[in-house]
Write an enzyme that holds these catalytic residues in place. Structure first.
Site, PDB file in Angstrom:
ATOM      1  N   ASP A  44     -19.071  10.881  -9.570  1.00 56.50           N
ATOM      2  CA  ASP A  44     -20.280  11.698  -9.508  1.00 56.50           C
ATOM      3  C   ASP A  44     -21.405  10.989 -10.263  1.00 56.50           C
ATOM      4  O   ASP A  44     -21.261  10.670 -11.447  1.00 56.50           O
ATOM      5  CB  ASP A  44     -19.988  13.062 -10.149  1.00 56.50           C
ATOM      6  CG  ASP A  44     -21.002  14.126  -9.779  1.00 56.50           C
ATOM      7  OD1 ASP A  44     -22.081  13.778  -9.265  1.00 56.50           O
ATOM      8  OD2 ASP A  44     -20.718  15.317 -10.012  1.00 56.50           O
ATOM      9  N   ASP A  45     -22.516  10.737  -9.573  1.00 54.59           N
ATOM     10  CA  ASP A  45     -23.708  10.123 -10.200  1.00 54.59           C
ATOM     11  C   ASP A  45     -23.421   8.735 -10.768  1.00 54.59           C
ATOM     12  O   ASP A  45     -24.079   8.300 -11.716  1.00 54.59           O
ATOM     13  CB  ASP A  45     -24.274  11.018 -11.305  1.00 54.59           C
ATOM     14  CG  ASP A  45     -24.938  12.280 -10.784  1.00 54.59           C
ATOM     15  OD1 ASP A  45     -24.917  12.497  -9.562  1.00 54.59           O
ATOM     16  OD2 ASP A  45     -25.465  13.063 -11.598  1.00 54.59           O
ATOM     17  N   HIS A 139     -18.047  22.056  -5.068  1.00 57.74           N
ATOM     18  CA  HIS A 139     -19.480  22.217  -4.789  1.00 57.74           C
ATOM     19  C   HIS A 139     -19.790  22.414  -3.310  1.00 57.74           C
ATOM     20  O   HIS A 139     -20.836  21.985  -2.809  1.00 57.74           O
ATOM     21  CB  HIS A 139     -20.283  21.044  -5.347  1.00 57.74           C
ATOM     22  CG  HIS A 139     -21.647  21.470  -5.825  1.00 57.74           C
ATOM     23  ND1 HIS A 139     -22.467  20.670  -6.579  1.00 57.74           N
ATOM     24  CD2 HIS A 139     -22.337  22.634  -5.650  1.00 57.74           C
ATOM     25  CE1 HIS A 139     -23.582  21.303  -6.853  1.00 57.74           C
ATOM     26  NE2 HIS A 139     -23.530  22.515  -6.289  1.00 57.74           N
ATOM     27  N   SER A 162     -20.991  21.543 -10.103  1.00 56.25           N
ATOM     28  CA  SER A 162     -21.276  20.562 -11.158  1.00 56.25           C
ATOM     29  C   SER A 162     -21.042  21.189 -12.531  1.00 56.25           C
ATOM     30  O   SER A 162     -21.318  22.374 -12.741  1.00 56.25           O
ATOM     31  CB  SER A 162     -22.733  20.082 -11.064  1.00 56.25           C
ATOM     32  OG  SER A 162     -22.962  19.419  -9.847  1.00 56.25           O
ATOM     33  N   HIS A 251     -21.552  12.419 -14.079  1.00 61.54           N
ATOM     34  CA  HIS A 251     -22.553  13.485 -14.169  1.00 61.54           C
ATOM     35  C   HIS A 251     -22.651  13.963 -15.616  1.00 61.54           C
ATOM     36  O   HIS A 251     -21.664  13.984 -16.348  1.00 61.54           O
ATOM     37  CB  HIS A 251     -22.122  14.643 -13.259  1.00 61.54           C
ATOM     38  CG  HIS A 251     -23.205  15.589 -12.856  1.00 61.54           C
ATOM     39  ND1 HIS A 251     -23.827  16.432 -13.742  1.00 61.54           N
ATOM     40  CD2 HIS A 251     -23.755  15.841 -11.638  1.00 61.54           C
ATOM     41  CE1 HIS A 251     -24.709  17.164 -13.090  1.00 61.54           C
ATOM     42  NE2 HIS A 251     -24.696  16.823 -11.815  1.00 61.54           N
ATOM     43  N   ASP A 302     -20.604   9.797  -4.915  1.00 61.81           N
ATOM     44  CA  ASP A 302     -21.331  10.781  -4.098  1.00 61.81           C
ATOM     45  C   ASP A 302     -22.808  10.443  -3.954  1.00 61.81           C
ATOM     46  O   ASP A 302     -23.453  10.851  -2.990  1.00 61.81           O
ATOM     47  CB  ASP A 302     -21.161  12.188  -4.662  1.00 61.81           C
ATOM     48  CG  ASP A 302     -21.873  12.415  -5.995  1.00 61.81           C
ATOM     49  OD1 ASP A 302     -22.122  11.433  -6.729  1.00 61.81           O
ATOM     50  OD2 ASP A 302     -22.164  13.584  -6.315  1.00 61.81           O
ATOM     51  N   ASN A 303     -23.374   9.734  -4.897  1.00 64.59           N
ATOM     52  CA  ASN A 303     -24.781   9.314  -4.864  1.00 64.59           C
ATOM     53  C   ASN A 303     -25.044   8.426  -6.069  1.00 64.59           C
ATOM     54  O   ASN A 303     -24.148   8.219  -6.908  1.00 64.59           O
ATOM     55  CB  ASN A 303     -25.740  10.516  -4.853  1.00 64.59           C
ATOM     56  CG  ASN A 303     -25.450  11.566  -5.903  1.00 64.59           C
ATOM     57  OD1 ASN A 303     -25.058  12.693  -5.583  1.00 64.59           O
ATOM     58  ND2 ASN A 303     -25.623  11.238  -7.171  1.00 64.59           N
ATOM     59  N   LYS A 333     -30.951   8.792  -7.601  1.00 62.45           N
ATOM     60  CA  LYS A 333     -30.414  10.043  -7.061  1.00 62.45           C
ATOM     61  C   LYS A 333     -31.533  10.922  -6.508  1.00 62.45           C
ATOM     62  O   LYS A 333     -32.610  10.995  -7.083  1.00 62.45           O
ATOM     63  CB  LYS A 333     -29.653  10.779  -8.163  1.00 62.45           C
ATOM     64  CG  LYS A 333     -29.110  12.143  -7.763  1.00 62.45           C
ATOM     65  CD  LYS A 333     -28.361  12.796  -8.908  1.00 62.45           C
ATOM     66  CE  LYS A 333     -27.906  14.202  -8.536  1.00 62.45           C
ATOM     67  NZ  LYS A 333     -27.072  14.822  -9.602  1.00 62.45           N
TER      68      LYS A 333
END
Length: 525
Positions: A44-45, A139, A162, A251, A302-303, A333
């Site tokens: 994540d992130d 999510h 999140s 994240h 994811d990004n 992002k």
């Protein structure tokens, strides 16, 4: 329907004050040896430059770097959107948000989720005899039939969204920081900092909240334990398995304990990377121990990094989006600049995936769905179109090219959410709209629409610094091809069976262990 075949044993083993559910792995059909297992790990992130194998300055991903050396690394691999829910929906359906209906993030109070008429990867594989598990961030809706247990997963353990979307007693590190959960009467929310204090962050095991608020400092350990337990049980069951792990890392808030050397923010992020890397290493070691030769492990993100979190955000590597950065805002992002959607990606399958290979094939998270189904011998769902490709020949080193065209949906920084206004065509990338997400300095890049798109040649300009001259021969040659590709996909979507997500909100659907207690706290066991 998915929920009619859900099999869960409730046995009298105490876990955090609740009964501990175990999946029923019994199955009378085909054995595991006839079909491969799949482990999909989604960070994540995480920035492209956070992976040491990608970027020489990173020294915190020893296990991932080892996986790259023992498998294949993809350096032109892209998330299907540059924010949480749309990216995850695309992974599980193989379809862009304009098709599957998920164009922006779901909230704590969201009534809906991934539309129920969309078929998930887990639903298809479970129908093909697989036992399916999901650990971590979901999510895609938590209310009613949108819960993971009703979307094809036999087992679920994790946080439904999140982990900054609820307060905890161990808030970790955020920018700006958020307070711990209240224990008495306090204001319900800090609007200025967008911190959640009216509801604590919940941890689910299947349909039950087993902890609220979550202890963030222990979450990685719990995820590792549950993932390894699932793999071990599934590997001895005679059934093939799918394990999808949605990591909380990288994240915010970061929960790791920083080392003593270096600037504080960098130390915190490095500690978080190492904790994530250790978790992934435990999962890989378990696969190697019990199911090495028949398990395909896919790691990606994811990004890109959330730049407004400043030193608590990751590295985009060379993909700095310089054209946008000069005009304000972040090109990471939530944007369609490379830093927003180009993500780390590794494939590992001893004896099948080539060792220590770097591939420049243009691939996407969208490809996971059709590729996994092809390897499992399961058919694609009928009556709908897919944006991903079966890229198994690329994974196995038999082909060098993936997509000719990718479409990057707007993900919050500029333009209508989900709209396709950025086109990747071979080495070229065209922007019909630009804009920067909130940057560390608080600036937001202005939204600009380009009737004649900006076109960058990524082969010569990874930083997206200087678009092609609109009057030049190269621009004139590329523009009609870009326009034709975009018109083609929009016409295809118009003919497709598309879904629409319910984004309505109702405070009563918030996950709540005990509504009589502050922040919905669970009572101590």
């Amino acid at each position: 329907m998915a929920w009619l075949s859900l099999k869960v044993w409730l046995v009298g083993l105490s876990f955090l004050g609740c009964l501990y559910p175990l999946v029923d792995f019994s199955f009378s059909g085909e054995t595991r040896g006839q079909k491969p297992n799949f482990v999909i790990i989604l960070a994540d992130d995480m920035g492209w430059g956070d992976l040491g194998a990608n970027w020489a300055g990173t020294k915190d991903t020893a296990n991932l770097d080892r996986m790259a050396a023992e498998g294949t690394r993809f350096v032109d691999f892209h998330a299907a959107a540059s924010t949480c829910s749309p990216s995850r929906a695309a992974l599980l359906t193989g379809r862009l948000g304009l098709r599957n209906g998920v164009t922006h993030n779901f909230a704590v109070t969201s009534v809906g989720g991934l539309p129920l008429n969309e078929t998930t990867l887990a639903e298809v594989l479970r129908g093909a005899g697989y036992v399916t598990g999901m650990i971590g961030k979901w999510h895609l809706g938590h209310h009613g039939s949108h819960h993971p247990n009703f979307r094809g997963f036999d087992y679920y353990f994790g946080v439904p969204y999140s982990h900054d979307m609820g307060c905890t007693d161990t808030p970790g590190y955020n920018h700006p920081p958020c307070p711990a959960c209240p224990r008495g009467d306090r204001p319900s929310r800090n609007l200025e900092r967008d911190c959640y204090s009216d509801v604590a962050l919940p941890l689910y095991e299947n349909l039950n909240i087993v902890e609220q608020p979550v202890n963030l400092s222990a979450l990685a350990q719990k995820y590792a334990e549950k993932a390894t337990q699932f793999i071990q049980q599934a590997s001895t069951s005679g059934r093939p398995f799918l394990l999808y792990v949605g990591l909380a890392h990288m994240h915010v808030p970061l929960a790791g304990t920083p080392p003593s050397a270096g600037p504080r923010g960098q130390r915190l992020y490095s500690a978080g990377l190492r904790e994530m890397d250790h978790l992934v290493g435990r999962i890989k070691d378990t696969v190697d121990l019990v199911a090495k030769n028949n398990t395909f492990l896919w790691f990606t993100g994811d990004n890109g990094p959330w730049a407004q979190k400043c030193e608590l955000a990751g590295s985009v590597g060379p993909f700095t989006g310089s054209w946008q950065a000069r005009r304000g805002g972040s090109p990471a992002k939530q944007t369609t600049w490379e830093g927003g959607h180009r993500v780390p990606a590794l494939a590992y399958w001893p004896g099948r995936v080539p060792v220590n290979v770097t591939s420049a094939a243009l691939l996407s998270v969208l490809d996971i769905f059709p590729t996994v189904l092809a390897l499992a011998g399961a058919p694609l769902p009928q009556g709908r179109r897919f944006d991903g490709l079966d890229v198994s020949q690329v994974l196995f080193g038999r082909a060098q090219t993936g997509h000719r065209v990718l479409f990057h949906p707007n993900s919050g920084a500029a333009g209508e959410d989900g709209a396709l206004q950025t086109v990747r065509l071979e080495q070229y990338k065209a922007f019909y709209v630009t804009g920067g997400a909130r940057a560390c300095d608080g600036s937001v890049g202005p939204e600009r629409h380009h009737e004649r798109p900006l076109i960058f040649d990524l082969e010569a300009d990874l930083a997206e610094a200087a678009p092609l001259d609109r009057g030049g021969a190269e621009y004139r040659a590329v523009l009609p091809r870009v326009a034709a590709a975009l018109a083609g996909v929009l016409a295809d979507i118009a003919r497709d069976r598309v879904s629409r997500a319910d984004y309505s909100q109702d405070p009563s659907v918030r996950p709540c262990c005990d509504p009589r207690r502050p922040a919905c706290r669970c009572r101590a066991a």
